[in-house]
Scaffold this active site. Structure first.
Site, PDB file in Angstrom:
ATOM      1  N   ASP A   1       0.854  -1.191   0.000  1.00 58.32           N
ATOM      2  CA  ASP A   1       0.000   0.000   0.000  1.00 58.32           C
ATOM      3  C   ASP A   1       0.891   1.242   0.000  1.00 58.32           C
ATOM      4  O   ASP A   1       1.618   1.493   0.964  1.00 58.32           O
ATOM      5  CB  ASP A   1      -0.894  -0.033   1.251  1.00 58.32           C
ATOM      6  CG  ASP A   1      -1.985   1.025   1.222  1.00 58.32           C
ATOM      7  OD1 ASP A   1      -2.119   1.712   0.184  1.00 58.32           O
ATOM      8  OD2 ASP A   1      -2.691   1.179   2.240  1.00 58.32           O
TER       9      ASP A   1
ATOM     10  N   ASP B   1      -2.985   2.469  -6.114  1.00 55.82           N
ATOM     11  CA  ASP B   1      -1.823   2.523  -5.221  1.00 55.82           C
ATOM     12  C   ASP B   1      -1.721   1.357  -4.244  1.00 55.82           C
ATOM     13  O   ASP B   1      -0.972   1.432  -3.269  1.00 55.82           O
ATOM     14  CB  ASP B   1      -1.828   3.841  -4.440  1.00 55.82           C
ATOM     15  CG  ASP B   1      -3.068   4.003  -3.563  1.00 55.82           C
ATOM     16  OD1 ASP B   1      -4.005   3.196  -3.717  1.00 55.82           O
ATOM     17  OD2 ASP B   1      -3.093   4.932  -2.745  1.00 55.82           O
ATOM     18  N   GLU B   2      -2.438   0.261  -4.488  1.00 57.22           N
ATOM     19  CA  GLU B   2      -2.273  -0.902  -3.613  1.00 57.22           C
ATOM     20  C   GLU B   2      -2.557  -2.181  -4.366  1.00 57.22           C
ATOM     21  O   GLU B   2      -3.315  -2.196  -5.340  1.00 57.22           O
ATOM     22  CB  GLU B   2      -3.144  -0.801  -2.364  1.00 57.22           C
ATOM     23  CG  GLU B   2      -4.629  -0.833  -2.609  1.00 57.22           C
ATOM     24  CD  GLU B   2      -5.435  -0.882  -1.320  1.00 57.22           C
ATOM     25  OE1 GLU B   2      -5.068  -1.640  -0.393  1.00 57.22           O
ATOM     26  OE2 GLU B   2      -6.434  -0.145  -1.240  1.00 57.22           O
TER      27      GLU B   2
END
Length: 394
Positions: free
Chosen positions: A14, A108-109
């Site tokens: 993350d 973003d993860e």
């Protein structure tokens, strides 16, 4: 003696305050400042905030007006999605260097399944450390990681030591890790569920795990049984690297509340056109139309309708959305946001059920018209050609 049980090795990665971190990387003078990325100051919401801003109480999905009040010294910046996607591609390219089993959850993860790659890349903890080092070396950004035998535990672990953290949960220590955590750490536990659990005297994972599953099912239905399994660390979901988009949509927050029903219909017509064009660009059709409404008091509702035939045509989307509009309080209560999305997507490569008699002439003409309209919009911009009712829109 039986064979040893082989546990999966899952890493959840993350990125730390991704949008603000990209802004700070591109503008080093912002380092150490309260950077807040989001929509317009008057009507927008916070998309992401730096850790400095979070110390002031700023968080994502918060009204920008509230963020400005909590953090008056903050640096407020607009969302630069194309830039964030560009950096995201760099980051995910690094992930793919270690395993092909990468399941993106967002820009973003992601989950990575590194089971069985020890010979090539080292133990799961070593792999996570290597990824973290490469990300910061190649992008200047930090990423927090959780390593565990399941997706559920890995995701919780990655959030334990932010920013730039690494938390490893061994298979034989899962319950030891989960037991003291508050049930609010579990996905899907909102205020209503928290209240039910509180009435049962449950506040931690341990309390949830030790509660008879029959009582949880009585209080929460199937969700109670699923929560019980998660509290024991049981999550058998695989990492799925190929994830097709589940829905396509657009939404808009208005500079002033919409009070008039006809004005709302015009906005829906505009949204339907934008969604339809995107559907055609992606070469998909949708069978379920959803309408999202956020009122001025931030109460949010959604209504959905299943179509007889999947579509990528704005008129069909608009008609369905207008039918859904009748099931809302639009026109009776001030509205700050409207959104339309299509789900149950059909991709050409998956095949579609054809009409027994083939497409009718009206359908062919509409397809040709849409192709011509898309060509004009691509060349001259979205506002170059619009329905007559939208000409007065600014």
């Amino acid at each position: 003696m039986g064979a040893a049980v082989r546990h999966r090795s899952i890493i959840h990665l993350d990125m730390d305050a991704f949008y603000p971190a990209v802004e700070v990387r591109d503008h080093p003078e912002l380092k150490g400042k309260s950077v807040i990325v989001g929509g317009g100051r008057e009507r927008g919401v916070v998309s992401s905030a730096s850790y400095e801003a979070r110390k002031c109480g700023v968080h994502s999905a918060q009204p920008m007006a509230t963020a400005m009040r909590l953090c008056p010294h903050g640096i407020f910046l607009p969302v630069r999605m194309s830039r964030y996607k560009e950096v995201s591609r760099q980051v995910f390219a690094i992930f793919h260097c270690f395993t092909p089993l990468v399941e993106p959850l967002s820009i973003d993860e992601a989950f990575l399944d590194v089971t069985g790659v020890e010979r090539l890349a080292g133990q799961p903890q070593e792999i996570a450390l290597k990824i973290k080092r490469r990300v910061i070396e190649e992008t200047g950004l930090t990423v927090s990681a959780g390593v565990a035998p399941s997706k559920f535990v890995a995701k919780i672990a990655s959030d334990m030591d932010k920013p730039d953290g690494l938390t490893v949960v061994a298979p034989d220590r899962v319950r030891e890790f989960l037991d003291p955590l508050p049930v609010t750490n579990m996905w899907g536990v909102g205020k209503a569920t928290q209240q039910v659990l509180a009435r049962l005297g449950i506040r931690t994972f341990q309390g949830l795990r030790q509660m008879p599953v029959e009582l949880l099912e009585k209080a929460l239905g199937k969700h109670g049984a699923a929560m019980h399994r998660l509290a024991m660390g049981i999550d058998e979901r695989p990492v799925e690297p190929e994830r097709e988009a589940k829905s396509i949509g657009h939404e808009e927050t208005f500079a002033r509340d919409i009070l008039d029903l006809e004005e709302a219909r015009k906005e829906i017509l505009s949204l339907a056109g934008r969604v339809a064009r995107r559907m055609r660009r992606e070469m998909v059709k949708g069978a379920t139309v959803s309408l999202k409404v956020k009122y001025s008091d931030f109460r949010q509702i959604s209504r959905a309708s299943r179509l007889d035939v999947p579509t990528d045509d704005s008129s069909g989307i608009y008609a369905a959305a207008c039918r859904l509009l009748k099931k809302t309080d639009v026109g009776k209560r001030p509205v700050r946001l409207l959104g339309i999305s299509l789900s149950r997507l059909t991709y050409p490569e998956n095949g579609t059920q054809l009409s027994l008699f083939g497409p009718d002439s009206a359908s062919l003409k509409q397809k040709e018209l849409n192709t011509a309209l898309d060509s004009i919009c691509d060349k001259f911009g979205e506002k170059s050609i619009r329905p007559a009712t939208l000409i007065s829109k600014t």
